[in-house]
Design an enzyme around this catalytic site. Structure first.
Site, mmCIF file in Angstrom:
data_model
loop_
_atom_site.group_PDB
_atom_site.id
_atom_site.type_symbol
_atom_site.label_atom_id
_atom_site.label_comp_id
_atom_site.label_asym_id
_atom_site.label_seq_id
_atom_site.Cartn_x
_atom_site.Cartn_y
_atom_site.Cartn_z
ATOM 1 N N SER A 743 0.803 -1.225 0.000
ATOM 2 C CA SER A 743 0.000 0.000 0.000
ATOM 3 C C SER A 743 0.834 1.272 0.000
ATOM 4 C CB SER A 743 -0.936 0.005 1.216
ATOM 5 O OG SER A 743 -0.202 0.004 2.421
ATOM 6 N N LYS A 786 -7.110 3.399 8.332
ATOM 7 C CA LYS A 786 -6.200 4.403 7.784
ATOM 8 C C LYS A 786 -6.842 5.785 7.783
ATOM 9 C CE LYS A 786 -3.781 1.040 4.874
ATOM 10 N NZ LYS A 786 -3.508 0.580 3.489
#
Length: 852
Positions: A743, A786
């Site tokens: 990511s 996140k």
């Protein structure tokens, strides 16, 4: 063996000194050897000897046990028994010793001790090497009468024994085959006699004297058997038997004497145990096993080790809740209120519990679901399991699985092992006493694996609704129905859970809390709990929400609320000290030189500011005056802030970008720093990176090199070959933390684009997403965690993959309002969103057209 010894013993014998037991000719005895003299004898004579003569010892009975082997040789008994050492077994526990199996040969008399150390040796004279009967007629007649009388009593004793017919016949044949002069020694050694009586028989060298001394012993034994048989006719008690011969059975109870209270209590317990088995509601197979085991238990002597094991097994079987269960409370409205009161937020989890209650209302025999709460520490996974049990009205039992590396902890140990016990599942059912509790399998992702097996594999049967109705614990060895148990597992991550086990559970994500949720949790649950634990009241301390927000943002950085709870506890302790001082120093507060209200400077002023708590360290507060905690008081109690909003400062130069990472502890922001210098085109990566993240860095630099002309990216010398005479160093701060995953691809590409373009990345933007070599942005996981991390850090814009747009629905509404989410399908869109004014593309040169 005959008294007339067939072996000529040596005239000099080593002496084995015993203080327990008397060995008679013709008998066999085991004796333990642990004194220094006897150990030397065994090691020097028996273990090293090679002839039959070296295995013959002189056994001296009734020798005092010396306090120290350094003492002089104790007085020795005059008569001993020459013995043949048949077996020697050594051991080092609990101390070095040997166990000897010795057989008596004949009597001997010590004439002179010729050596005392290291073990005694004596000159001996062999005795009872006599003729079977003397030659004189009178003596022969007397011995004949004594012999016949002795034989008659011996036969009568054998026939009275409580033994089978073949065993009695075998003993009769043994009596007939032995010489008459050997019978006194042999029978004396096997009937119940004291060591003193045996010592008298040993000293009786004359055969006539031995007959006369042994006959009363046989008569006494016969009378005891007659008395027992007479008592049995009246009481019909088959459990109390008298056995005369030691190798077979012993007299355990003499009629007419006081009964053994412990034995009577044990017999009563067995009767109660048998009654519980008959009245229990266990399945047929388990009932058959218990009936079989109780029959075995009745036949066992209490001294057998297996007696206690069997009894413990039966007690467990009758205590298990085979058909005992609690009635579920299926009121959905009451359940919703209870869950809301116990826990704030967690809507998805509450929804699943209410769905289960609704289905239970429609179908009573619904199998218990297998739920797995996955989320960072401190978000309330374990406490939710307890609330679920409270909502359903069920018993609750927690099983901690962290660090468990033995499959026997789940399935139990087989009863053949010493110290065997059932597994944690069966033991938990015994503890709660019902067959439909709520079992919380805590930290299922931290199971270990060892040579003792894999506990995660053992859980496969437990957590499979199609199999757990027939769960078999190794200790029970019979099936137990677990289908009514509601299993709830907790984990911080699913990465370490085996796929087969993960497939059996319904995963429910429990994300971290937002700042607003933490404030509500603190004022609804944490602060009242801390006040109660520290003996404070709301009239003594006030913590406004702005102070709670300061604690959350400046002193804690977590997904859960554990650190927040600890900080609140520290504040309560500091206030408790002030309150306690105020109660003991009220007189000081009434001083004339102290103006009214001067002693409580902790109250907030009109402009929102307050004086710190430290201003009143010399003057304690009265207990009725509340202490208001503000930021200055926090600095005095908790110290300087641990976290500051430093994002804008760290992005003050090109080559820095902010990424978003997911960890088992929740979401985190992650800085990526890049620098270039003259070199040979090498890429250096630091920060404890995994292979996947290293590959993402190579992908990013390759994509930028291929698109350098498109974005007019050059190295220090102005070349579009970004690595020409240039080295690049990529660093990920927090080098002690291992980092990996795909990511960070978009963050690395943005950081390098900033480095080569010389432009600053926006200080309020964070990003996440995997990249491909062609510049596509692929979806990643953990979007909600996140996003919460970006919100905690005070960021305003988050760039996510376009295919993750569906995950935005899971993010709380207040977070979505504060953050601007930008979806991107390629790196071009990412760069345009990451830089102020976009990331312009240089116009392509015109193409030549040809037309024929």
């Amino acid at each position: 063996m005959s008294s007339v010894s067939p072996i000529q013993i040596p005239s000099r014998l080593p002496l084995l000194l015993t203080h327990e037991g008397v060995l008679l000719p013709g008998s066999t005895m085991r004796t333990s050897v642990d004194s220094a003299r006897n150990l030397q004898l065994v090691r020097s004579r028996l273990l090293k000897g090679t002839s039959l003569q070296s295995t013959i010892l002189g056994v001296i009975p009734n020798t005092p046990d010396p306090a120290s082997d350094a003492q002089d040789l104790p007085p020795l008994h005059r008569i001993g028994t020459a013995a043949l050492a048949v077996q020697v077994v050594g051991s080092n526990w609990p101390k070095p010793h040997y166990t000897l199996l010795i057989t008596g040969l004949c009597r001997f008399q010590i004439t002179q001790v010729v050596r005392e150390k290291p073990y005694p040796v004596a000159e001996v004279e062999q005795l009872d090497r006599l003729e079977e009967f003397p030659n004189t007629c009178k003596t022969r007649e007397e011995l004949g009468e004594l012999s016949e009388q002795f034989y008659k009593y011996a036969v009568q004793l054998v026939e009275m024994l409580d033994m089978s017919v073949p065993a009695v016949a075998k003993l009769r044949r043994l009596l007939d085959s032995l010489p008459r002069e050997a019978l006194p020694d042999i029978l004396t050694s096997i009937i119940r006699t004291s060591n003193k009586e045996k010592l008298q028989i040993l000293d009786a060298v004359s055969l006539e004297e031995r007959f006369k001394m042994t006959i009363p012993l046989l008569v006494r034994q016969i009378e005891g058997l007659k008395l027992l048989q007479k008592t049995r006719k009246h009481k019909q008690d088959d459990d109390k038997r008298v056995i005369a011969i030691r190798p077979m059975r012993r007299i355990t109870h003499v009629p007419g004497a006081l009964a053994d209270e412990d034995e009577d209590e044990d017999n009563d317990d067995i009767v109660m145990l048998e009654k519980k088995i008959r009245t229990s509601s266990m399945p047929e197979q388990a009932h058959k096993v218990c009936v079989k085991e109780i029959k075995r238990l009745k036949k066992m002597p209490q001294s057998m080790p297996e007696y206690a094991l069997t009894r413990n097994y039966l007690e467990l079987m009758v205590e298990l809740p085979w058909n005992k269960s609690t009635t579920d409370r299926l009121d959905i409205r009451a359940a919703r209120v209870l869950l809301d009161n116990d826990h704030y937020a967690m809507e998805k989890l509450k929804k699943r519990v209410l769905e289960y209650l609704a289905v239970r209302q429609l179908k009573n025999n619904l199998k218990g679901p297998i739920l797995c709460f996955v989320g960072p520490p401190g978000v309330g996974k374990t406490s939710v399991g307890r609330s679920v049990a409270k909502t359903l009205g069920r018993e609750f039992h927690r099983i901690a699985l962290g660090g468990v590396c033995d499959q026997s902890d789940i399935r139990g140990h087989r009863r053949t092992y010493v110290g065997s016990m059932p597994g944690r599942i069966i033991n938990g059912l015994k503890t709660v006493g019902v067959n439909n509790p709520v079992f919380l399998l805590d930290e299922v992702d931290k199971l270990g694996k060892s040579l003792q097996g894999d506990p995660a594999a053992a859980l496969l049967e437990v957590l499979d609704p199609e199999q757990n109705h027939n769960f078999t614990d190794h200790y029970l060895n019979v099936a137990f129905d677990l289908s009514q148990v509601l299993f709830i597992a907790t984990a911080n991550t699913t990465a370490s859970i085996p796929p087969a086990l993960l497939d059996r559970m319904e995963i429910i994500q429990v994300p971290g809390y937002t700042q607003e949720e933490k404030i509500e949790i603190a004022h609804r649950h944490l602060i009242p709990k801390q006040l109660e634990q520290h003996g404070l009241t709301p009239q003594q301390i006030q913590i406004p929400q702005v102070t709670t927000l300061d604690i959350i943002t400046r002193y804690t950085r977590e997904a859960g609320v554990r650190s927040l709870d600890r900080k609140l506890g520290a504040i309560c302790r500091a206030v408790a000290v002030k309150v306690a001082e105020g109660q003991h120093r009220e007189a000081k507060l009434d001083r004339p030189d102290v103006a009214e209200g001067e002693g409580c400077k902790e109250h907030l002023l009109e402009d929102g500011k307050s004086d710190p708590v430290s201003d009143t360290t010399d003057l304690a507060l009265p207990p009725e005056m509340p202490i208001l905690i503000d930021f200055h008081a926090l600095k005095d109690i908790l110290g300087p802030p641990m976290y500051e909003m430093e994002v804008s400062e760290r992005l003050s130069q090109p080559g820095v970008a902010i990424g978003l990472a997911w960890t088992p502890l929740g979401g985190e922001i992650m800085f990526v720093e890049a620098s270039r210098m003259d070199g040979e085109g090498q890429l250096t990566l630091t920060g404890q990176l995994g292979n996947v993240m290293k590959e993402s860095a190579h992908l990013a630099i390759s994509w930028l090199r291929s698109n350098a002309k498109k974005y007019h990216l050059t190295n220090a010398s102005g070349s579009f070959d970004l690595l020409e005479n240039t080295d690049i160093h990529l660093h990920f701060p927090a080098g002690a933390v291992t980092k990996d995953g795909p990511s960070a691809g978009v963050t690395i590409a943005t950081c390098l684009a900033s480095l080569f373009s010389g432009r600053l990345v926006r200080s309020d933007v964070a990003m996440t997403g995997e990249i491909t070599l062609r510049g596509l942005v692929l979806p990643v996981g953990g979007i909600k965690d996140k996003a919460l991390a970006a919100h905690r850090a005070g960021l305003k814009r988050v760039i996510i993959p376009q295919r993750n747009e569906k995950d935005l629905e899971e993010i709380p509404a207040n977070v979505r309002q504060d953050l601007s989410f930008i979806t991107a399908s390629c790196l071009d869109e990412v760069l345009n969103a990451a830089f102020d004014g976009g990331f312009t593309v240089k116009a392509r040169p015109g193409l030549l057209n040809s037309k024929l």
